[in-house]
Design a protein around this motif. Structure first.
Motif, short mmCIF file in Angstrom:
data_model
loop_
_atom_site.label_atom_id
_atom_site.label_comp_id
_atom_site.label_asym_id
_atom_site.label_seq_id
_atom_site.Cartn_x
_atom_site.Cartn_y
_atom_site.Cartn_z
N TRP A 180 0.94 -1.21 0.02
CA TRP A 180 0.27 0.24 -0.22
C TRP A 180 0.68 1.22 0.10
O TRP A 180 0.51 2.47 -0.84
CB TRP A 180 -0.64 -0.07 1.14
CG TRP A 180 -1.52 1.06 1.56
CD1 TRP A 180 -1.17 2.09 2.39
CD2 TRP A 180 -2.26 1.57 0.97
NE1 TRP A 180 -1.51 3.60 2.87
CE2 TRP A 180 -2.82 3.17 1.59
CE3 TRP A 180 -3.13 1.74 -0.53
CZ2 TRP A 180 -3.75 4.57 1.57
CZ3 TRP A 180 -3.88 3.24 -1.13
CH2 TRP A 180 -4.18 4.19 -0.21
N HIS A 181 1.64 0.96 0.72
CA HIS A 181 2.19 2.71 0.83
C HIS A 181 3.83 2.53 -0.41
O HIS A 181 4.10 3.70 -0.58
CB HIS A 181 3.99 3.01 1.88
CG HIS A 181 3.01 2.67 3.94
ND1 HIS A 181 3.64 1.70 4.68
CD2 HIS A 181 1.87 2.50 3.63
CE1 HIS A 181 3.00 2.35 5.67
NE2 HIS A 181 1.79 2.54 5.39
N VAL A 228 -4.74 9.28 5.48
CA VAL A 228 -5.21 10.01 5.13
C VAL A 228 -4.42 11.60 5.10
O VAL A 228 -3.45 12.27 3.84
CB VAL A 228 -6.88 10.93 5.27
CG1 VAL A 228 -6.90 12.54 4.76
CG2 VAL A 228 -7.67 10.01 5.35
N LYS A 229 -3.63 11.53 6.11
CA LYS A 229 -2.43 12.48 6.14
C LYS A 229 -1.32 12.05 5.10
O LYS A 229 -0.85 13.10 4.27
CB LYS A 229 -2.34 12.79 7.61
CG LYS A 229 -1.13 13.31 7.90
CD LYS A 229 -0.33 13.66 9.28
CE LYS A 229 0.27 15.05 10.16
NZ LYS A 229 1.86 14.74 9.50
N ARG A 230 -1.17 10.87 5.09
CA ARG A 230 -0.29 10.00 4.33
C ARG A 230 -0.47 11.10 2.99
O ARG A 230 0.65 11.60 2.03
CB ARG A 230 0.51 9.21 4.61
CG ARG A 230 1.25 8.58 3.44
CD ARG A 230 1.64 7.29 3.01
NE ARG A 230 1.00 6.52 5.30
CZ ARG A 230 2.69 6.01 5.38
NH1 ARG A 230 3.51 6.34 4.89
NH2 ARG A 230 2.58 5.35 6.56
N CYS A 231 -1.76 10.86 2.50
CA CYS A 231 -1.96 10.86 0.71
C CYS A 231 -1.70 12.66 0.81
O CYS A 231 -1.39 12.89 -0.03
CB CYS A 231 -3.31 10.29 0.74
SG CYS A 231 -2.92 8.00 0.57
N ILE A 246 -2.24 13.56 -2.69
CA ILE A 246 -3.46 12.66 -3.28
C ILE A 246 -4.45 12.67 -2.51
O ILE A 246 -4.65 12.69 -1.25
CB ILE A 246 -2.77 11.65 -3.15
CG1 ILE A 246 -1.60 10.96 -4.27
CG2 ILE A 246 -3.48 10.05 -3.65
CD1 ILE A 246 -0.54 9.73 -3.67
N ALA A 247 -5.71 12.60 -2.86
CA ALA A 247 -7.09 12.51 -2.07
C ALA A 247 -7.30 11.74 -1.94
O ALA A 247 -6.85 10.43 -2.82
CB ALA A 247 -7.99 13.73 -2.96
N LEU A 248 -7.95 11.04 -0.81
CA LEU A 248 -7.84 9.69 -0.51
C LEU A 248 -9.33 8.70 -0.48
O LEU A 248 -9.54 10.31 0.28
CB LEU A 248 -7.26 9.66 1.17
CG LEU A 248 -7.44 7.54 1.59
CD1 LEU A 248 -7.05 6.86 0.11
CD2 LEU A 248 -6.57 7.08 2.27
#
Length: 337
Positions: free
Chosen positions: A35-36, A81-84, A89-91
């Motif tokens: 995923w990452h 969400v924060k990582r994206c 990137i919008a999750l």
């Protein structure tokens, strides 16, 4: 003009089909390291959205009984969400409420169109909106809800006609009440056109027309080119159709007959490509088709769907690699970005 969405569909859970991955732990479907890597590759490919098919992969506080034992917590989602967002990137959450793809709901899948079902779906929509920190869209799925896609099941249950539209209206209104935009597959518009147009105004919903083969005639796929196509198009109702090219499939013919005329009625699209049918031309042909023939202000973006688990098998890694590569190349060739 609104910035286009350039996205990829990723599965957290994949409990869509009876007899496939349900009853398996989430770790058999979703690998966090992979995923990452997907998040990083999404950003590197110039894409700005991931549609995450949530299913029973999150432990909802309102209905924890739905979750797999190793489902992720809302806190995990907040962190992702924060990582994206940090990568542009919008999750976007996806909850597929189609009766053909709602195995993830467990016993609730056999309670559609009841007061229990309406409360459940409202609770999940409201909670996923908060867990994903007020996303612009919530994807409701709602594809392939018909007898054809459930014919081999022991338990068959699907809505049609007015009841289907009633329940879709309810789900859409639940999403709108949160402040998000409802997003669904284009199946109800293309398959129940008159009913859909009577119920939904073009500006209250975004649709994804999905088409996984070629548009250009010179790119069409001969049925005889692959053994599985030969078998598929020589059984059941297809056997009488004498289909020479996959693109003569009635589903794809219906798509080409309706997609553009219905866009002229005002409906807004995020067309979906895929490498699932092993058509190397699909993504570039799809973008070219809508760029050249569609209405640009009503094309809110594009998404690609590998339709494989998020686990690092050779096949799954290949499908993701191809999805990113074809999307990146098509985006540059067709839109110059």
């Amino acid at each position: 003009m609104k910035e286009k969405l350039w996205g990829i569909l990723v599965h957290l859970s994949m409990d869509m089909w009876i007899g496939k991955w349900n009853d398996q732990p989430l770790s058999d479907v979703f690998d966090e390291n992979m995923w990452h890597e997907i998040v990083d590759e999404t950003a590197a490919s110039g894409m700005n959205a991931i549609v995450l098919d949530v299913g029973n992969g999150i432990r909802f506080e309102s209905h924890p009984e739905i979750a797999k034992e190793d489902a992720f917590s809302p806190a995990w989602v907040h962190a992702e969400v924060k990582r994206c967002r940090e990568k542009g990137i919008a999750l976007i959450p996806k909850l597929n409420f189609s009766a053909t793809h709602d195995v993830w709901l467990g016993e609730y899948a056999r309670m559609i169109s009841t007061s229990v079902y309406y409360k459940l779906t409202k609770d999940l929509i409201e909670e996923v909106y908060e867990i994903f920190e007020h996303p612009e869209y919530i994807h409701l799925g709602m594809d392939e809800e018909d007898n054809k896609h459930q014919a081999k099941r022991d338990y068959v249950s699907f809505r049609q006609g007015a009841l289907y539209m009633h329940d879709l209206r309810y789900l859409v209104d639940c999403v709108k009440a949160t402040g998000a935009t409802p997003w669904v597959w284009a199946c109800p518009l293309f398959d129940m056109t008159e009913l859909f147009m009577k119920e939904f105004k073009p500006d209250e919903i975004v649709l994804s027309p999905w088409y996984y083969n070629a548009f250009r005639r010179e790119h069409w796929t001969p049925v005889e080119s692959r053994a599985e196509y030969v078998a598929y198009y020589n059984e059941g109702d297809y056997a009488k159709m004498n289909i020479k090219f996959v693109e003569e499939d009635p589903f794809l013919v219906n798509f080409r007959a309706k997609a553009l005329p219905l866009m002229e009625k005002g409906y807004r699209y995020i067309p979906c490509a895929s490498v699932f049918n092993r058509c190397d031309w699909n993504t570039v042909d799809l973008m070219e088709y809508f760029r050249d023939n569609g209405i640009d202000r009503q094309i809110f973006g594009y998404v690609t769907a590998p339709w494989v688990r998020t686990t690092p098998t050779e096949k799954n890694k290949m499908f993701f690699e191809e999805s990113f590569r074809f999307f990146r190349e098509a985006k540059k060739e067709i839109y110059g970005e």
